[in-house]
Scaffold this motif. Structure first.
Motif, short mmCIF file in Angstrom:
data_model
loop_
_atom_site.label_atom_id
_atom_site.label_comp_id
_atom_site.label_asym_id
_atom_site.label_seq_id
_atom_site.Cartn_x
_atom_site.Cartn_y
_atom_site.Cartn_z
N GLU A 155 32.22 91.26 48.77
CA GLU A 155 32.81 90.20 48.30
C GLU A 155 32.09 88.37 48.16
OE1 GLU A 155 36.72 88.33 45.66
OE2 GLU A 155 37.35 90.25 46.94
N GLN B 191 28.47 88.71 46.84
CA GLN B 191 28.05 88.65 46.09
C GLN B 191 29.25 87.75 44.42
OE1 GLN B 191 27.77 92.90 45.71
NE2 GLN B 191 28.71 93.40 47.39
N MET B 192 29.85 87.33 44.82
CA MET B 192 30.50 86.52 43.83
C MET B 192 29.80 85.42 43.28
SD MET B 192 33.35 85.01 46.09
CE MET B 192 34.39 83.92 44.29
N GLU B 193 30.42 84.65 42.29
CA GLU B 193 28.83 83.71 41.40
C GLU B 193 29.71 82.42 42.26
OE1 GLU B 193 28.63 81.64 37.68
OE2 GLU B 193 29.63 82.97 37.45
N LEU B 194 29.41 81.41 42.98
CA LEU B 194 30.42 81.08 43.44
C LEU B 194 29.77 79.03 42.86
CD1 LEU B 194 29.04 81.15 47.95
CD2 LEU B 194 31.06 81.93 46.04
N ARG B 195 31.20 78.80 42.51
CA ARG B 195 31.17 76.46 41.91
C ARG B 195 31.74 76.10 42.81
NH1 ARG B 195 32.64 80.90 38.37
NH2 ARG B 195 34.47 80.17 38.64
N ASN C 265 35.50 76.93 44.05
CA ASN C 265 35.59 78.37 44.59
C ASN C 265 35.21 77.94 45.43
OD1 ASN C 265 33.31 79.15 44.13
ND2 ASN C 265 34.29 81.02 43.06
N ILE C 266 34.33 77.32 46.25
CA ILE C 266 33.82 77.36 47.55
C ILE C 266 34.31 77.35 48.80
CG2 ILE C 266 33.15 75.60 47.12
CD1 ILE C 266 29.70 76.74 48.87
N ARG D 95 23.53 84.01 52.39
CA ARG D 95 23.87 84.54 50.87
C ARG D 95 21.99 84.25 50.89
NH1 ARG D 95 27.99 84.11 46.69
NH2 ARG D 95 26.26 83.58 45.52
N ASP E 258 21.34 83.88 47.78
CA ASP E 258 20.69 82.57 47.08
C ASP E 258 21.01 81.25 48.11
OD1 ASP E 258 23.29 82.17 47.78
OD2 ASP E 258 23.41 82.40 45.42
#
Length: 289
Positions: free
Chosen positions: A21, A24-28, A31-32, A60, A62
């Protein structure tokens, strides 16, 4: 074994729902920290089960990196695609590779430190597309120690290697040189005998997809497998024999000497000498007699 254990640990991490999860999730920024805490709980299970692990890196695609380090080291790569081994890891299709110091992208901070790194692609479970890379690092000294404990000085030697690295080398230089020769590769049998330096060695070799293993044992240890036992038991047997001999001698003297004195006194009685007999005896029965 070391290889099997770390292979299982890496599979457990890759299959974790949390790892899948978060890769693949969008990290900001908001929430990191929470993502790192959730991953920490998963990785801690591995670090507790295998204390020899020095660090774990989860990269990751990215370029975001998560790391847990018992021993600090610098990782000179941001995006996994920039690493020199990335294409090879992709070709493994879920498999793994082993490299020293993460294939040159990790710089240990301690002088003389070196690490064996398990590198594995993390694929999405549903689509099998790459979503990150897992790197598990173990001090090279710990790896060698895990193999050396099964080798016995002057009795059994072991060598572990692959085309890229040599984990454990034969202590005897002649054995290590022979393993690197074309003659060693030419043997079709997994077990064979080779004479080196006037000593006949029994070689056994095997291999897996990742590592090659060779074991060498001097033939004299095979022809006399009870040699060490004999060298221990012979002095004990000699001491036991000496004690038995001295004991029997003491017993015989404690009987024959008093009996001899009694016989002498009986002969004197025949000659008319009736003096009281006095003699030393080590038993009550002989004194009563």
């Amino acid at each position: 074994s070391f290889v099997d254990n770390n292979n299982k640990y890496s599979k457990r991490l890759i299959a974790s729902r949390t790892v899948q999860e978060i890769l693949q999730m969008e990290l900001r920024e908001s929430n990191i920290a929470q993502a790192n805490k959730r991953l920490q709980d998963v990785v801690n299970e591995i670090l507790i089960a295998e204390p020899a692990i020095a660090s774990v890196f989860l990269l990751r695609e990215d370029g975001v990196r998560f790391s847990w380090e018992n021993r600090k080291a610098n990782l000179d790569v941001v995006r996994p695609r920039d690493a020199p081994w990335y294409a090879e890891v992709v070709r493994q299709d879920g498999g793994l590779i082993w490299r020293l110091n993460a294939g040159g992208v990790m710089r240990p901070k301690g002088a003389g430190e070196a690490y064996l790194s398990l590198i594995r692609m993390v694929n999405e479970l549903a689509s099998a597309r790459p979503i990150g890379v897992l790197i598990i690092n173990v001090p090279l000294d710990e790896v060698r120690r895990s193999y050396n404990h099964i080798a016995r000085e002057d009795v059994l030697e072991i060598m572990v290697w692959n085309p890229e690295e040599t984990l454990v080398r034969f202590r005897e230089p002649a054995l290590a040189d022979f393993v690197g020769s074309t003659e060693f590769q030419s043997y079709s049998m997994s077990t064979f005998v080779k004479s080196l330096g006037g000593i006949d060695y029994l070689f056994t070799r095997t291999g897996s997809e990742l590592w090659q293993y060779a074991i060498a044992m001097p033939m004299n240890d095979l022809t006399n497998p009870y040699g060490p036992v004999n060298r221990t038991l012979l002095p004990i047997a000699a001491l036991a024999f000496a004690l038995i001999f001295l004991g029997s001698l003491w017993i015989s003297r404690s009987i024959t000497i008093p009996l001899g004195e009694l016989l002498d006194s009986m002969r004197k009685v025949q000659s008319g000498h009736f003096a009281k007999v006095r003699f030393k005896s080590f038993s009550e029965e002989m004194r009563l007699l």
